[in-house]
Design a protein around this motif. Sequence first.
Motif: not given
Length: 158
Positions: A31-33, A36, A38-40
């Motif tokens: 979760d690096w949302s 800006g 990725p989110f997986e």
Amino acid sequence: MAHRMVQAPGEPPELFLEGGAGAALPMVAVDWSVLGGPFEEPGHEVDWSGAERRTTGPDVALEFGTEQIPTRVVVYSYAEVGESGVPDEESGTETMCSFEGDGADVCRYHGDGSESARVVIDPPSSAGYLVVHAAWPTEETGAGADVVSASWLVRPDM
């Protein structure tokens, strides 16, 4: 510890076994949302084939692909996984790692901002599957303090 040493890197770091030798461990969630990125979430199937440890010794030594020191590292240990590779969360144990541990801790992480941050785990003999979760703080303008995080797979019994 200087704030710059624990501030989140711009993108999710890789995690390597035994001092960075070989391929990066598989990332199972990220979760690096807030930055800006990725989110997986973990899928319905988990592939542990890239998580094998190919050295002997009681400790599992891991190296992040960043000098930024996580503010939290948690290790989830499982004796077995299902046919799909997904562990039964009810059967696992959770260990909060200590920073700069005194050697008595089961899991400890360290770094000084001048080289890659590291984690050392003394896995229980029954743990065939580990999930290493790490988090870093971030401060986005107007968003206040938040965290980014990622989780990787490790097979210490290989």
